[in-house]
Design a protein around this motif. Structure first.
Motif, short mmCIF file in Angstrom:
data_model
loop_
_atom_site.label_atom_id
_atom_site.label_comp_id
_atom_site.label_asym_id
_atom_site.label_seq_id
_atom_site.Cartn_x
_atom_site.Cartn_y
_atom_site.Cartn_z
N VAL A 10 0.84 -1.20 0.00
CA VAL A 10 0.00 0.00 0.00
C VAL A 10 0.87 1.25 0.00
N PHE A 11 1.99 1.18 0.75
CA PHE A 11 2.89 2.32 0.85
C PHE A 11 4.00 2.16 -0.18
N HIS A 12 3.81 2.81 -1.31
CA HIS A 12 4.77 2.72 -2.40
C HIS A 12 6.14 3.22 -1.93
N PRO A 13 7.25 2.65 -2.44
CA PRO A 13 8.58 3.12 -2.05
C PRO A 13 8.76 4.62 -2.16
N VAL A 14 8.10 5.26 -3.13
CA VAL A 14 8.18 6.71 -3.26
C VAL A 14 7.70 7.39 -1.97
N LEU A 15 6.54 6.93 -1.46
CA LEU A 15 6.00 7.52 -0.23
C LEU A 15 6.88 7.21 0.97
N LEU A 16 7.41 5.98 1.04
CA LEU A 16 8.27 5.60 2.16
C LEU A 16 9.53 6.46 2.20
N CYS A 17 10.14 6.69 1.04
CA CYS A 17 11.36 7.49 0.99
C CYS A 17 11.07 8.95 1.29
N TYR A 18 9.98 9.45 0.77
CA TYR A 18 9.57 10.83 1.04
C TYR A 18 9.33 11.02 2.54
N ALA A 19 8.62 10.05 3.13
CA ALA A 19 8.33 10.12 4.57
C ALA A 19 9.60 10.02 5.40
N ALA A 20 10.55 9.18 4.97
CA ALA A 20 11.80 9.02 5.71
C ALA A 20 12.55 10.35 5.78
N GLY A 21 12.59 11.09 4.67
CA GLY A 21 13.25 12.39 4.67
C GLY A 21 12.55 13.38 5.57
N ARG A 80 21.40 -3.52 -19.67
CA ARG A 80 20.48 -3.98 -18.63
C ARG A 80 20.61 -3.11 -17.37
N GLY A 81 19.46 -2.89 -16.73
CA GLY A 81 19.44 -2.25 -15.42
C GLY A 81 19.47 -0.74 -15.41
N THR A 82 19.47 -0.10 -16.58
CA THR A 82 19.52 1.36 -16.57
C THR A 82 18.24 1.96 -15.98
N TYR A 83 17.09 1.37 -16.32
CA TYR A 83 15.84 1.92 -15.78
C TYR A 83 15.79 1.73 -14.27
N GLU A 84 16.22 0.55 -13.80
CA GLU A 84 16.22 0.29 -12.36
C GLU A 84 17.15 1.25 -11.63
N ALA A 85 18.29 1.58 -12.24
CA ALA A 85 19.20 2.55 -11.63
C ALA A 85 18.56 3.92 -11.57
N GLY A 86 17.82 4.29 -12.63
CA GLY A 86 17.10 5.55 -12.61
C GLY A 86 16.03 5.58 -11.53
N GLU A 87 15.32 4.47 -11.37
CA GLU A 87 14.30 4.37 -10.30
C GLU A 87 14.93 4.57 -8.93
N TYR A 88 16.09 3.96 -8.73
CA TYR A 88 16.79 4.09 -7.45
C TYR A 88 17.12 5.56 -7.17
N LEU A 89 17.61 6.26 -8.18
CA LEU A 89 17.95 7.67 -8.00
C LEU A 89 16.72 8.53 -7.75
N ILE A 90 15.58 8.14 -8.33
CA ILE A 90 14.33 8.85 -8.05
C ILE A 90 13.99 8.74 -6.56
N LEU A 91 14.19 7.56 -6.00
CA LEU A 91 13.90 7.36 -4.58
C LEU A 91 14.90 8.12 -3.71
N VAL A 92 16.16 8.22 -4.14
CA VAL A 92 17.14 9.05 -3.44
C VAL A 92 16.66 10.51 -3.45
N PHE A 93 16.17 10.94 -4.59
CA PHE A 93 15.61 12.29 -4.73
C PHE A 93 14.47 12.52 -3.74
N CYS A 94 13.62 11.52 -3.57
CA CYS A 94 12.49 11.64 -2.65
C CYS A 94 12.95 11.87 -1.21
N VAL A 95 14.00 11.16 -0.80
CA VAL A 95 14.54 11.37 0.54
C VAL A 95 15.05 12.80 0.69
#
Length: 378
Positions: free
Chosen positions: A30-41, A259-274
């Protein structure tokens, strides 16, 4: 120094933890990683006794997005974007028209509490058609007072943050109920993007590192281009260069097949959220003028509502509406964040393109609105 180290560790570690929790525990679906990272920050920055350096948090967020966008675009299907081009353009056009109409209607009310109401109206048009950088540049162009400048920026944080939380939580469900789901061919395109093999093995990680290296090169070249043309770092030019580099990479099979470029971009998006979460301090915003916050809230709520009404008339689906609303209000940096929340990576490229269009239009529209209101009121 200690809390800076803690912030860096949380920014780099929370995305991995959020992904792990999402996959292993149903409660966290229910709590998408985006929300979890945003909340953590947010929690870290607002915990009593914790002193988070805003400059470091801002540096984390500002570094993560430019690196993430090329990585997210390398695997893009440009032909697929072209198929979706018309609905995206129509929806973004509706967003721009909505802001212009609502600001014009609200200008009479704002004139009652500020001598600089025309300038405030112009800044609102700028921010809600191209993001915060446009509001700042319109404000400078119109030579607003320092008091108005500070109040508008603080109010933008309050109102913009509230709408962002709405988008990342229940926004998709609300607007899907009103506008309906995306067409089946668009959903099929997005689904095809998601069906990639997991990133495993040394070879795959070497490809990820290579992809990140290419992304760094794209950012450096874009910044260099901006410096060469303007003598400084122009957000619009850098974003244009980054997007162009990402598209060029997607057209080069050697880069597209990494391989893995999109996943790396997703990871950086979550870093941005924090990092963005760590910049959110409700207690520091208590002194903002109630009139400014109310005006920003009325204009944003009114323009989003009118945009949704026009989208209904023009038969724009909910996901396209949400991505173009994000592009208009926040600009390109937040488009991948919302696209990730929607599960529609195919909308990243058109969303970023509309954000760049907003960068280009926002300054003209904002200054034009201020002068038009001043002429009518003269």
């Amino acid at each position: 120094m200690l809390w800076t180290l803690v912030l860096v560790v949380v920014a780099l570690g929370m995305p991995a933890l959020a992904r792990y929790l999402e996959k292993r525990h149903r409660a966290f679906e229910v709590f998408h990683p985006v929300l979890l990272c945003y909340a953590a920050g947010i929690i870290l920055a607002n915990t009593p006794g914790v002193s988070v350096d805003e400059a470091v948090a801002r540096a984390i967020s500002e570094a993560a997005i430019p690196l993430a966008i090329p990585l997210l675009l390398f695997s893009s299907d440009v032909r697929g974007w072209l198929k979706q081009g018309r609905p995206v353009l129509v929806s973004f056009g509706c967003a721009v028209v909505s802001v212009m109409v609502v600001v014009a209607l609200a200008s009479g009310w704002m004139a009652g509490w500020s001598e600089e109401s025309e300038k405030i109206a112009g800044m609102m048009v700028g921010v809600y058609t191209g993001g915060t950088p446009n509001m700042l540049s319109v404000g400078r162009a119109l030579e607003v007072s320092q008091e108005v400048f500070v109040a508008m920026n603080a109010a933008d944080v309050v109102v913009g943050g509230a709408y962002l939380l709405f988008l990342l939580s229940v926004g998709q469900a609300v607007f899907r109920a009103w506008l309906g789901d995306a067409p089946e061919d668009a959903v099929a395109l997005a689904s095809g993007d998601e069906n990639e093999a997991p990133v495993k093995g040394r070879g795959a990680w070497r490809e990820v590192v290579l992809g990140v290296g290419v992304s760094v090169g794209v950012v450096v070249l874009s910044a260099g281009f901006s410096w060469l043309v303007t003598g400084g770092i122009s957000v619009a030019l850098v974003m244009l260069g980054i997007t162009t580099g990402g598209i060029a990479g997607s057209l080069w099979p050697r880069v597209r097949d990494l391989r893995g470029t999109y996943e790396a971009g997703e990871y950086l998006i979550l870093v941005f959220c924090v990092g963005i979460g760590a910049l959110t301090r409700p207690a520091a915003l208590m002194g903002v003028g109630a009139e400014v916050v109310m005006a920003m809230g009325v204009v944003m709520l009114g323009s989003v509502a009118l945009h949704a009404l026009l989208a209904k008339v023009m038969r724009v689906d909910a996901d396209t509406f949400l991505i173009t609303s994000t592009a208009a209000i926040y600009g390109p940096p937040f488009v991948p964040l919302v696209a990730e929340r929607l599960g529609r990576r195919s909308l990243i490229l058109p969303g970023v393109a509309m954000g760049l269009l907003g960068f280009a239009l926002g300054n003209y529209l904002g200054v034009g609105m201020a002068y038009a209101l001043g002429w009518l009121g003269a």
